[in-house]
Design an enzyme around this catalytic site. Sequence first.
Site, short mmCIF file in Angstrom:
data_model
loop_
_atom_site.label_atom_id
_atom_site.label_comp_id
_atom_site.label_asym_id
_atom_site.label_seq_id
_atom_site.Cartn_x
_atom_site.Cartn_y
_atom_site.Cartn_z
CE1 TYR A 1 -3.93 87.05 35.14
CE2 TYR A 1 -3.10 86.72 37.38
CZ TYR A 1 -3.12 86.36 36.04
OH TYR A 1 -2.37 85.30 35.60
CB ALA B 1 -3.97 77.59 34.85
NE ARG C 1 -4.37 84.34 39.76
CZ ARG C 1 -4.69 83.78 38.62
NH1 ARG C 1 -5.89 83.99 38.09
NH2 ARG C 1 -3.83 83.03 37.97
NE ARG D 1 1.31 86.90 32.60
CZ ARG D 1 0.52 86.36 33.53
NH1 ARG D 1 -0.77 86.22 33.29
NH2 ARG D 1 1.02 85.95 34.69
CG HIS E 1 -6.61 85.08 28.18
ND1 HIS E 1 -6.65 83.98 29.01
CD2 HIS E 1 -6.75 84.61 26.92
CE1 HIS E 1 -6.79 82.89 28.27
NE2 HIS E 1 -6.86 83.25 26.99
CG ASN F 1 -9.98 84.02 31.77
OD1 ASN F 1 -9.12 83.18 31.46
ND2 ASN F 1 -9.69 85.14 32.41
CD GLU G 1 -8.26 81.93 24.16
OE1 GLU G 1 -8.38 81.57 22.96
OE2 GLU G 1 -7.20 81.83 24.81
N PRO H 1 -9.96 78.37 36.92
CG PRO H 1 -8.11 76.98 36.72
CD PRO H 1 -9.39 77.36 36.03
CG ASN H 2 -5.98 79.80 40.82
OD1 ASN H 2 -6.15 79.44 41.98
ND2 ASN H 2 -5.28 79.10 39.95
C1 DQA Z 1 -5.39 84.30 32.51
C2 DQA Z 1 -3.98 84.00 31.99
C3 DQA Z 1 -3.55 82.59 32.38
O1 DQA Z 1 -2.23 82.33 31.89
C4 DQA Z 1 -3.55 82.43 33.88
O2 DQA Z 1 -3.22 81.11 34.23
C5 DQA Z 1 -4.82 82.86 34.50
C6 DQA Z 1 -5.51 84.04 33.99
C7 DQA Z 1 -5.79 85.77 32.27
O3 DQA Z 1 -6.96 86.05 32.36
O4 DQA Z 1 -4.93 86.61 32.01
O5 DQA Z 1 -5.25 82.30 35.49
O6 DQA Z 1 -6.31 83.49 31.80
#
Ligand code: DQA
Length: 147
Positions: free
Chosen positions: A23, A78, A18, A108, A101, A75, A99, A10-11
């Site tokens: 990011y 959240a 964003r 964080r 990020h 990825n 995985e 998501p997002n």
């Molecule tokens: C994320 C880190 C997560 O905590 C966050 O909710 C994201 C992006 C990252 O790529 O740094 O949406 O996965």
Amino acid sequence: MARILVLNGPNLNLLGSREPGQYGHRSLEEIMEELMRFAGACGHDLYHIQENSEGTLVEAVHKAAVEGVEYIIINPAAYTHTSIAIRDALLGVRIPFVEVHLSAISAREPFRQFSYFSDIAMGVISGFQGESYMLALQAIINQIEPQ
Ligand code: DQA
């Protein structure tokens, strides 16, 4: 030739606008295009999916197994910190995955420092913004074709 799926949670469709400090400034499309080009040049078949809901991500993992995907770069965004359902899907299909990020989640907020995926992943790459995906892809290609 390996079939590789990149699965984004998501997002991540908002990348570019964003929280660029966390990011980066590149859009998801830009990052994925670069990845597809590199995979193709190395003789592999890479495609990507971005979904905002947990159930759809679970279904994408199930479908990947039916379609013969051999590696996943995920990825979970959240859902990294909440989703037993996506974890169980990955365990269920037994497709090895990396995985990824963009941000350095271990540096964080405390709630981002736990991942439901890290202990079952081939490896984790975190903190290199858009480049994290490329590093994950290179790690997978090195496993397929050891130097
Ligand atoms: C994320 C880190 C997560 O905590 C966050 O909710 C994201 C992006 C990252 O790529 O740094 O949406 O996965």
